[in-house]
Design a protein around this motif. Sequence first.
Motif, PDB file in Angstrom:
ATOM      1  N   GLU A   1       0.837  -1.208   0.000  1.00  0.00           N
ATOM      2  CA  GLU A   1       0.000   0.000   0.000  1.00  0.00           C
ATOM      3  C   GLU A   1       0.869   1.255   0.000  1.00  0.00           C
ATOM      4  N   LEU A   2       1.940   1.213   0.761  1.00  0.00           N
ATOM      5  CA  LEU A   2       2.851   2.355   0.814  1.00  0.00           C
ATOM      6  C   LEU A   2       3.495   2.601  -0.555  1.00  0.00           C
ATOM      7  N   ALA A   3       3.793   1.530  -1.271  1.00  0.00           N
ATOM      8  CA  ALA A   3       4.351   1.676  -2.624  1.00  0.00           C
ATOM      9  C   ALA A   3       3.350   2.362  -3.553  1.00  0.00           C
ATOM     10  N   VAL A   4       2.079   2.008  -3.430  1.00  0.00           N
ATOM     11  CA  VAL A   4       1.043   2.663  -4.242  1.00  0.00           C
ATOM     12  C   VAL A   4       1.003   4.151  -3.916  1.00  0.00           C
ATOM     13  N   LEU A   5       1.006   4.484  -2.627  1.00  0.00           N
ATOM     14  CA  LEU A   5       0.963   5.891  -2.235  1.00  0.00           C
ATOM     15  C   LEU A   5       2.197   6.638  -2.727  1.00  0.00           C
ATOM     16  N   ALA A   6       3.354   5.986  -2.712  1.00  0.00           N
ATOM     17  CA  ALA A   6       4.585   6.629  -3.185  1.00  0.00           C
ATOM     18  C   ALA A   6       4.463   6.994  -4.662  1.00  0.00           C
ATOM     19  N   VAL A   7       3.917   6.087  -5.454  1.00  0.00           N
ATOM     20  CA  VAL A   7       3.738   6.357  -6.884  1.00  0.00           C
ATOM     21  C   VAL A   7       2.742   7.495  -7.087  1.00  0.00           C
ATOM     22  N   LEU A   8       1.676   7.494  -6.306  1.00  0.00           N
ATOM     23  CA  LEU A   8       0.653   8.540  -6.450  1.00  0.00           C
ATOM     24  C   LEU A   8       1.143   9.895  -5.946  1.00  0.00           C
ATOM     25  N   ALA A   9       2.091   9.894  -5.026  1.00  0.00           N
ATOM     26  CA  ALA A   9       2.592  11.154  -4.447  1.00  0.00           C
ATOM     27  C   ALA A   9       3.646  11.815  -5.329  1.00  0.00           C
ATOM     28  N   GLU A  10       4.084  11.153  -6.382  1.00  0.00           N
ATOM     29  CA  GLU A  10       5.168  11.670  -7.221  1.00  0.00           C
ATOM     30  C   GLU A  10       4.850  12.985  -7.925  1.00  0.00           C
ATOM     31  N   GLY A  11       3.648  13.194  -8.292  1.00  0.00           N
ATOM     32  CA  GLY A  11       3.367  14.423  -9.041  1.00  0.00           C
ATOM     33  C   GLY A  11       1.957  14.464  -9.563  1.00  0.00           C
ATOM     34  N   ARG A  12       1.853  14.443 -10.876  1.00  0.00           N
ATOM     35  CA  ARG A  12       0.540  14.599 -11.500  1.00  0.00           C
ATOM     36  C   ARG A  12      -0.363  13.400 -11.199  1.00  0.00           C
ATOM     37  N   PRO A  13      -1.663  13.624 -11.230  1.00  0.00           N
ATOM     38  CA  PRO A  13      -2.598  12.509 -11.010  1.00  0.00           C
ATOM     39  C   PRO A  13      -2.414  11.422 -12.076  1.00  0.00           C
ATOM     40  N   LEU A  14      -2.548  10.178 -11.654  1.00  0.00           N
ATOM     41  CA  LEU A  14      -2.380   9.037 -12.550  1.00  0.00           C
ATOM     42  C   LEU A  14      -3.689   8.282 -12.699  1.00  0.00           C
ATOM     43  N   SER A  15      -3.844   7.632 -13.831  1.00  0.00           N
ATOM     44  CA  SER A  15      -4.957   6.702 -13.977  1.00  0.00           C
ATOM     45  C   SER A  15      -4.607   5.426 -13.222  1.00  0.00           C
ATOM     46  N   GLN A  16      -5.617   4.598 -12.960  1.00  0.00           N
ATOM     47  CA  GLN A  16      -5.362   3.314 -12.310  1.00  0.00           C
ATOM     48  C   GLN A  16      -4.371   2.503 -13.125  1.00  0.00           C
ATOM     49  N   LEU A  17      -4.536   2.503 -14.433  1.00  0.00           N
ATOM     50  CA  LEU A  17      -3.664   1.729 -15.308  1.00  0.00           C
ATOM     51  C   LEU A  17      -2.228   2.253 -15.273  1.00  0.00           C
ATOM     52  N   GLU A  18      -2.041   3.569 -15.302  1.00  0.00           N
ATOM     53  CA  GLU A  18      -0.693   4.143 -15.228  1.00  0.00           C
ATOM     54  C   GLU A  18      -0.019   3.765 -13.911  1.00  0.00           C
ATOM     55  N   ALA A  19      -0.770   3.848 -12.819  1.00  0.00           N
ATOM     56  CA  ALA A  19      -0.208   3.491 -11.515  1.00  0.00           C
ATOM     57  C   ALA A  19       0.174   2.005 -11.485  1.00  0.00           C
TER      58      ALA A  19
END
Length: 136
Positions: free
Chosen positions: A36-54
Amino acid sequence: MEVLTSRLGYLLKHAQLRLGALVEAATEPHGLGGRELAVLAVLAEGRPLSQLEAAERLGVDRTTMVALLDALEAKGVVERRRSPEDRRRNIVELTPGGRDRFHSAETARAAAEREFLAALTPAESTELLRLLRLTL
């Protein structure tokens, strides 16, 4: 035992298990697991991502990503909304509380990694990370 400790697979597996246990123990008080923390790290990087991009950035399949996001959404740390450009896509973002929780859990994760690497000098730790990146 040397027959095993001379094998790269054995060493990597057991190092990962030990590190995973340390990280899980460190992030558990924050209500987040390592994945879960890895998911949050990817989402915290910058611009909003789609589920598929994440999912692509994390290297997980769509089904796994949906399950992870469902759990994170239930915890109130992420929210999904339809993309204004493409209504078929879901955009995923951290909530304000999710951002705070991410930062506190990330601090705990970093401390667990330092504990894991404590037997190495700072230069050796840096070199280990550099060498591991070469294998990706």
